[in-house]
Each structure stands twice: as structure tokens, then as C-alpha cells.
Design an enzyme around this catalytic site. Structure first.
Site, mmCIF file in Angstrom:
data_model
loop_
_atom_site.group_PDB
_atom_site.id
_atom_site.type_symbol
_atom_site.label_atom_id
_atom_site.label_comp_id
_atom_site.label_asym_id
_atom_site.label_seq_id
_atom_site.Cartn_x
_atom_site.Cartn_y
_atom_site.Cartn_z
ATOM 1 N N ASP A 114 3.202 -3.243 -9.411
ATOM 2 C CA ASP A 114 2.188 -2.828 -7.834
ATOM 3 C C ASP A 114 0.397 -3.670 -8.672
ATOM 4 O O ASP A 114 0.060 -3.459 -9.589
ATOM 5 C CB ASP A 114 2.193 -2.171 -7.781
ATOM 6 C CG ASP A 114 3.741 -1.505 -8.271
ATOM 7 O OD1 ASP A 114 4.578 -1.693 -7.492
ATOM 8 O OD2 ASP A 114 4.184 -0.260 -8.421
HETATM 9 N N1 URA Z 1 7.717 0.336 -10.966
HETATM 10 C C1 URA Z 1 7.058 0.582 -10.303
HETATM 11 O O1 URA Z 1 7.263 1.309 -9.620
HETATM 12 N N2 URA Z 1 5.576 -0.370 -10.240
HETATM 13 C C2 URA Z 1 5.419 -1.682 -11.052
HETATM 14 O O2 URA Z 1 4.790 -2.325 -10.234
HETATM 15 C C3 URA Z 1 6.550 -1.658 -11.594
HETATM 16 C C4 URA Z 1 8.003 -0.860 -12.135
#
Ligand code: URA
Length: 240
Positions: free
Chosen positions: A106
Site C-alpha cells: 500500500d
Molecule cells: N498488508 C497490508 O495491509 N498492506 C500491505 O501493503 C501489505 C500487506
């Protein structure tokens, strides 16, 4: 037999299999093949045309393939193109040859991300059937209860289905290490939210065998041949 080229143990040593002596041992044990035939001591190879494998896994990186390990900073997005003109992980690595991120983090998540032009490797690393482990450090809003940790470990229901069991350790107060082998969208954040402990900072600290505590946010480096091989082993032993 190729009488030109280099001694096999020298090639293996250069690819990170230990000292030449240790590599001779590998050959003597029959663990090394050249073009599919078990190699004998004294064998010479030309890496440009001979396929050398140890325990069935091909040694060396095929020409033209690159594998970068990036420490993604917060705020950078991990899609290859952003239609809103935001900075992407592609802007942080060399433009040529063109690479793409393997899976996603993310925008708000930091940590290790692999970028490559090796489509086969990328496919295996992201395919759930290979189950490559990803390790995260999650800072939660507060210290999780024992029952919350138990639910994270055992698996819980998210709106896109149940999660597989995870390895979860409370590192200190509100800091939790979570190891999952699925790669669902915002999975760690949603898991923690589901048990009542929202994540306030998330860092990926390991992808299968790959770790690197020395890369600063925004920095990248090429994987060594040994790391590429260890990834190949990881996606081989857990997949079909
Ligand atoms: N889990 C998440 O919540 N975000 C990420 O970027 C990777 C795994």
C-alpha cells in the site's frame, strides 16, 4: 565435453556456493549437473552456453534479467503507472531495462519490495499456491489482547473470505511481527482492524529468504546470484 571454459568449482564459487573446496565437495557428492548430466571433478564449463544446476536448480541468472530489492518509502505507490501523477516505485530504480513490482505494498506501507523483469519468477512469487512467506512489523494503536493475537494466528474472516493461519509474535507492547503467505489486498491492515487493533505503521521486513536491514528508505540494490537462487528454491519447494 567442453575442454574450454572455466573449472566448474570456480563458477560455483563465484555464484556464492562457498569456497572452491566446498564446491568441489558438491561436485563430488553428485549434486551438480551440467546440461542435465551429473558433473565430475575436473569438468570445465562455459556459462554462456552450458546449463549448470545444483540440486536441480539452475545456477546463475539468465542474461538480461534483473532483480532489484527496494526499501519502499511511505507515500510512494507500487503500481507501475499512476494516472494521478504520483511518485511510483518505478521512479526509484533504473529506467532500463523496464521492471515491474512483484506484488504490491500500500502507499502507506514501507519496506521490502522486489522489482524485476523476470515474469516467471514474479508469477511464482505472487501465486498463492507457492505460498512464499512475507514478514511484516505492524505497529498497532495499542497493545493487542491475547485473544486478538490468537485470532490473528488462527485465521479470521475478512469480507473476501477467511485468512490462513499466520505466525504472530508480540515484539513489544504495540509492535507485532506477522508472517503470512497470502497476498491479499491490505491484508495485514484488515486482519488487525478486524480484531480491533488498527495498524498505525506497517513495514515489510522479509520476502521469503530476502532480508536487508541496511537499505535506507528509497534505496535499492541488485539481488546477488545467491539470493536469486534462494528465491528460485523458495518458489520451487512450496509450489507444484
Ligand atoms: N498488508 C497490508 O495491509 N498492506 C500491505 O501493503 C501489505 C500487506
Amino acid at each position: 565435453m567442453n575442454q574450454g571454459g572455466e573449472r566448474l568449482q570456480k563458477v560455483l564459487a563465484r555464484h556464492g556456493f562457498g569456497s572452491r573446496r566446498a564446491c568441489e565437495e558438491l561436485i563430488a557428492l553428485g549434486r551438480v549437473t551440467v546440461d542435465g548430466d551429473v558433473a565430475v571433478l575436473g569438468r570445465r564449463v562455459d556459462v554462456a552456453c552450458d546449463e549448470v544446476a545444483v540440486d536441480g536448480v539452475v545456477v546463475g541468472v539468465r542474461p538480461g534479467l534483473v532483480h532489484y530489492l527496494l526499501n519502499k518509502p511511505k507515500g510512494v505507490i507500487s503500481t507501475a503507472d499512476d494516472t494521478h501523477g504520483r511518485r511510483t516505485v518505478i521512479d526509484l530504480v533504473p529506467p532500463e531495462p523496464r521492471v515491474f513490482p512483484v506484488g504490491r505494498l500500500d502507499a502507506d506501507t514501507e519496506g521490502l519490495l522486489l522489482l524485476t523483469n523476470d515474469g516467471d519468477m514474479a508469477h511464482r512469487l505472487t501465486h498463492p499456491s507457492y505460498g512464499v512467506e512475507k514478514e511484516y512489523l505492524a505497529q498497532l494503536r495499542s497493545s493487542p489482547s491475547r485473544s486478538a493475537v490468537r485470532s490473528l494466528r488462527e485465521g479470521l474472516n475478512l469480507d473476501d473470505g477467511p485468512t490462513a493461519p499466520a505466525r504472530v509474535n508480540v515484539v513489544e507492547a504495540d509492535l507485532v511481527k506477522i508472517i503470512i503467505h497470502e497476498g491479499r489486498n491490505r491484508q495485514v491492515r484488515r486482519m488487525c482492524e478486524a480484531v480491533g487493533y488498527p495498524v498505525i505503521r506497517l513495514v515489510r521486513t522479509r520476502i521469503g529468504p530476502l532480508v536487508d536491514r541496511s537499505l535506507a528508505p528509497g534505496e535499492w540494490r541488485e539481488l546477488s546470484a545467491l539470493e536469486v537462487r534462494s528465491l528460485e528454491v523458495a518458489v520451487r519447494s512450496t509450489g507444484d
